[in-house]
Motif scaffolding. Structure first.
Motif, PDB file in Angstrom:
ATOM      1  N   MET A  52      44.708  67.900 -66.092  1.00  0.00           N
ATOM      2  CA  MET A  52      45.313  66.812 -65.336  1.00  0.00           C
ATOM      3  C   MET A  52      45.973  67.314 -64.049  1.00  0.00           C
ATOM      4  N   ALA A  53      45.910  66.502 -63.026  1.00  0.00           N
ATOM      5  CA  ALA A  53      46.462  66.941 -61.734  1.00  0.00           C
ATOM      6  C   ALA A  53      47.982  67.012 -61.775  1.00  0.00           C
ATOM      7  N   VAL A  54      48.523  67.925 -61.006  1.00  0.00           N
ATOM      8  CA  VAL A  54      49.970  67.957 -60.795  1.00  0.00           C
ATOM      9  C   VAL A  54      50.243  67.017 -59.615  1.00  0.00           C
ATOM     10  N   THR A  55      51.222  66.133 -59.775  1.00  0.00           N
ATOM     11  CA  THR A  55      51.531  65.217 -58.666  1.00  0.00           C
ATOM     12  C   THR A  55      52.810  65.674 -57.958  1.00  0.00           C
ATOM     13  N   ILE A  56      52.753  65.581 -56.648  1.00  0.00           N
ATOM     14  CA  ILE A  56      53.907  65.961 -55.820  1.00  0.00           C
ATOM     15  C   ILE A  56      54.185  64.799 -54.878  1.00  0.00           C
ATOM     16  N   SER A  57      55.431  64.328 -54.853  1.00  0.00           N
ATOM     17  CA  SER A  57      55.744  63.237 -53.919  1.00  0.00           C
ATOM     18  C   SER A  57      56.740  63.720 -52.887  1.00  0.00           C
ATOM     19  N   ILE A  58      56.742  63.021 -51.772  1.00  0.00           N
ATOM     20  CA  ILE A  58      57.648  63.402 -50.696  1.00  0.00           C
ATOM     21  C   ILE A  58      58.414  62.170 -50.244  1.00  0.00           C
ATOM     22  N   GLY A  59      59.739  62.300 -50.139  1.00  0.00           N
ATOM     23  CA  GLY A  59      60.543  61.137 -49.768  1.00  0.00           C
ATOM     24  C   GLY A  59      61.721  61.534 -48.900  1.00  0.00           C
ATOM     25  N   SER A  60      62.384  60.534 -48.332  1.00  0.00           N
ATOM     26  CA  SER A  60      63.612  60.769 -47.552  1.00  0.00           C
ATOM     27  C   SER A  60      64.294  59.430 -47.374  1.00  0.00           C
ATOM     28  N   GLY A  61      65.580  59.455 -47.103  1.00  0.00           N
ATOM     29  CA  GLY A  61      66.253  58.184 -46.909  1.00  0.00           C
ATOM     30  C   GLY A  61      65.831  57.547 -45.598  1.00  0.00           C
ATOM     31  N   LYS A  62      65.917  58.339 -44.562  1.00  0.00           N
ATOM     32  CA  LYS A  62      65.668  57.875 -43.204  1.00  0.00           C
ATOM     33  C   LYS A  62      64.181  57.987 -42.862  1.00  0.00           C
ATOM     34  N   GLY A  63      63.710  57.153 -41.949  1.00  0.00           N
ATOM     35  CA  GLY A  63      62.344  57.287 -41.454  1.00  0.00           C
ATOM     36  C   GLY A  63      62.271  58.404 -40.426  1.00  0.00           C
ATOM     37  N   GLY A  64      61.066  58.897 -40.198  1.00  0.00           N
ATOM     38  CA  GLY A  64      60.844  59.859 -39.115  1.00  0.00           C
ATOM     39  C   GLY A  64      61.413  61.245 -39.334  1.00  0.00           C
ATOM     40  N   THR A  65      61.617  61.646 -40.586  1.00  0.00           N
ATOM     41  CA  THR A  65      62.188  62.982 -40.835  1.00  0.00           C
ATOM     42  C   THR A  65      61.111  64.074 -40.841  1.00  0.00           C
ATOM     43  N   GLY A  66      59.842  63.659 -40.895  1.00  0.00           N
ATOM     44  CA  GLY A  66      58.754  64.642 -40.891  1.00  0.00           C
ATOM     45  C   GLY A  66      57.997  64.716 -42.215  1.00  0.00           C
ATOM     46  N   LYS A  67      58.126  63.679 -43.044  1.00  0.00           N
ATOM     47  CA  LYS A  67      57.447  63.680 -44.350  1.00  0.00           C
ATOM     48  C   LYS A  67      55.936  63.795 -44.208  1.00  0.00           C
ATOM     49  N   THR A  68      55.370  62.902 -43.380  1.00  0.00           N
ATOM     50  CA  THR A  68      53.909  62.867 -43.262  1.00  0.00           C
ATOM     51  C   THR A  68      53.385  64.162 -42.643  1.00  0.00           C
ATOM     52  N   THR A  69      54.107  64.673 -41.653  1.00  0.00           N
ATOM     53  CA  THR A  69      53.701  65.927 -41.013  1.00  0.00           C
ATOM     54  C   THR A  69      53.643  67.044 -42.060  1.00  0.00           C
ATOM     55  N   LEU A  70      54.702  67.166 -42.851  1.00  0.00           N
ATOM     56  CA  LEU A  70      54.738  68.223 -43.862  1.00  0.00           C
ATOM     57  C   LEU A  70      53.659  68.000 -44.923  1.00  0.00           C
ATOM     58  N   LEU A  71      53.542  66.766 -45.403  1.00  0.00           N
ATOM     59  CA  LEU A  71      52.605  66.509 -46.506  1.00  0.00           C
ATOM     60  C   LEU A  71      51.158  66.776 -46.097  1.00  0.00           C
ATOM     61  N   CYS A  72      50.786  66.361 -44.880  1.00  0.00           N
ATOM     62  CA  CYS A  72      49.413  66.578 -44.420  1.00  0.00           C
ATOM     63  C   CYS A  72      49.127  68.080 -44.316  1.00  0.00           C
ATOM     64  N   ASN A  73      50.088  68.825 -43.778  1.00  0.00           N
ATOM     65  CA  ASN A  73      49.878  70.266 -43.640  1.00  0.00           C
ATOM     66  C   ASN A  73      49.870  70.964 -44.993  1.00  0.00           C
ATOM     67  N   LEU A  74      50.750  70.505 -45.887  1.00  0.00           N
ATOM     68  CA  LEU A  74      50.793  71.089 -47.233  1.00  0.00           C
ATOM     69  C   LEU A  74      49.471  70.819 -47.963  1.00  0.00           C
ATOM     70  N   ALA A  75      48.962  69.606 -47.825  1.00  0.00           N
ATOM     71  CA  ALA A  75      47.694  69.241 -48.467  1.00  0.00           C
ATOM     72  C   ALA A  75      46.581  70.153 -47.958  1.00  0.00           C
ATOM     73  N   LEU A  76      46.563  70.339 -46.658  1.00  0.00           N
ATOM     74  CA  LEU A  76      45.533  71.172 -46.041  1.00  0.00           C
ATOM     75  C   LEU A  76      45.640  72.629 -46.512  1.00  0.00           C
ATOM     76  N   LEU A  77      46.866  73.158 -46.535  1.00  0.00           N
ATOM     77  CA  LEU A  77      47.060  74.560 -46.915  1.00  0.00           C
ATOM     78  C   LEU A  77      46.702  74.788 -48.387  1.00  0.00           C
ATOM     79  N   LEU A  78      47.023  73.815 -49.249  1.00  0.00           N
ATOM     80  CA  LEU A  78      46.672  73.970 -50.670  1.00  0.00           C
ATOM     81  C   LEU A  78      45.153  73.885 -50.848  1.00  0.00           C
ATOM     82  N   ALA A  79      44.504  73.013 -50.053  1.00  0.00           N
ATOM     83  CA  ALA A  79      43.036  72.912 -50.118  1.00  0.00           C
ATOM     84  C   ALA A  79      42.417  74.230 -49.644  1.00  0.00           C
TER      85      ALA A  79
END
Ligand SMILES: Nc1ncnc2c1ncn2[C@@H]1O[C@H](COP(=O)(O)OP(=O)(O)OP(=O)(O)O)[C@@H](O)[C@H]1O
Ligand SMILES: [Mg+2]
Length: 303
Positions: A1-28
């Motif tokens: 089964m896959a390990v799930t990792i979520s990313i969150g923050s209170g405020k918008g624009g903290t860099g969640k999507t930037t980090l997640l996309c790069n993390l996804a790419l690096l793990l791939a």
């Protein structure tokens, strides 16, 4: 089964999507089979960071029941190490007011994805959907910028996430569950107090719901003097939420991130030597180790 990792923050624009996309790419790139699911309803933009402007299918097609499984709406980037993404959906009344059953169907479909790692971009804010998707994962990452306002927003987010987790640990049919459901709580302590008042020992049960909740902290757009704020945040969550938030990494302010955005490529692919890319490389190495640890603990054998 896959390990799930979520990313969150209170405020918008903290860099969640930037980090997640790069993390996804690096793990791939490390050879993992990775799927990134964009659950940022209303603000979905992960596909754009990879230069995909008009995805053939998106999460909307799954939510509308056009397809039964999420893999049917996934897009595979062969040029990005076989990384898969489920492009997100715009905000509609249907998605914004997803019912309990619809949410369960989505979560079941996420857990049925045939990959090693699933990364969830849950978006900003503290709506029930956001909190539930964030808490659903095996590993949580929270991102803040070093400013006190961003830090306090993250504290507020974690407080609501822990309250939601504790409330959902009591069956709504139970005596404590019924009482808790009727009330609104400004702090986690209020939940614990009312639970204990309703039934002796309920506080301990409530605390147990948070036993394995150790969200990992990433400070983005970091500056040298941020140490104090980091310490303050750790103290706050330890004192008021009773949890530890280990530091996963610091990402410096870096113009290379904007250049990568303009080139529609993750910075780790476009400029792997850039300071932010190096920092995200360290975060990916640590995350890989955590995934292996999680698999070992839960008896998963995805390798
Ligand atoms: N370390 C950094 N240095 C410079 N710019 C950055 C850095 N991190 C993020 N940015 C920029 O900040 C902006 C917000 O980043 P991003 O979209 O990743 O945030 P987000 O948390 O996903 O936002 P939202 O809550 O709206 O989904 C983007 O323009 C991004 O390029
Ligand atoms: Mg985002």
């Amino acid at each position: 089964m896959a390990v799930t990792i979520s990313i969150g923050s209170g405020k918008g624009g903290t860099g969640k999507t930037t980090l997640l996309c790069n993390l996804a790419l690096l793990l791939a790139k490390k050879g993992k089979k990775v799927c990134l699911v964009d659950l940022d309803i209303g603000g979905a933009d992960t596909h754009l960071l990879f230069g995909l402007f008009e995805p053939k299918y998106s999460l909307t097609d799954f939510l509308n029941k056009k397809f039964d499984s999420l893999s049917e709406v996934a897009h595979t980037f062969y040029s990005f190490h076989g990384l898969q993404i489920i492009p997100g959906t715009g905000s509609t009344l249907q998605t914004a007011n997803m019912s309990y059953q619809e949410k369960q169907r989505l979560l079941r479909a996420i857990s049925a994805l045939d990959v090693d790692v699933v990364l969830l971009d849950v978006g900003a804010g503290t709506s029930y959907h956001t909190l539930d998707f964030f808490m659903y994962s095996d590993i949580q990452i929270c991102v803040t910028m070093p400013e006190p306002t961003s830090i306090m927003d993250l504290f507020g987010f974690l407080q609501l996430a822990t309250i939601r987790k504790v409330l959902s640990s009591f069956l709504s049919s139970s005596e404590v569950g019924k009482i808790l459901k009727k009330n609104s709580f400004p702090t986690l302590k209020d939940v614990f107090d009312l639970a204990e008042q309703t039934q002796e020992g309920a506080k301990e049960k409530a605390q147990q719901a948070l036993l394995f909740f150790h969200p990992l902290l990433v400070i983005n757009r970091d500056v040298d003097n941020a140490r104090l704020n980091k310490v303050k945040l750790k103290q706050l969550v330890a004192k008021y939420l009773g949890i530890d938030i280990p530091l996963l990494g610091n990402i410096p302010e870096d113009p290379a991130i904007k250049d990568a955005l303009r080139a529609y490529m993750p910075v780790c692919e476009l400029s792997s030597k850039a300071p932010s890319a190096q920092a995200m490389g360290v975060i990916a190495d640590k995350t890989e180790k955590l995934i292996e640890l999680f698999n070992k603990k839960s008896g998963n054998s995805t390798q």
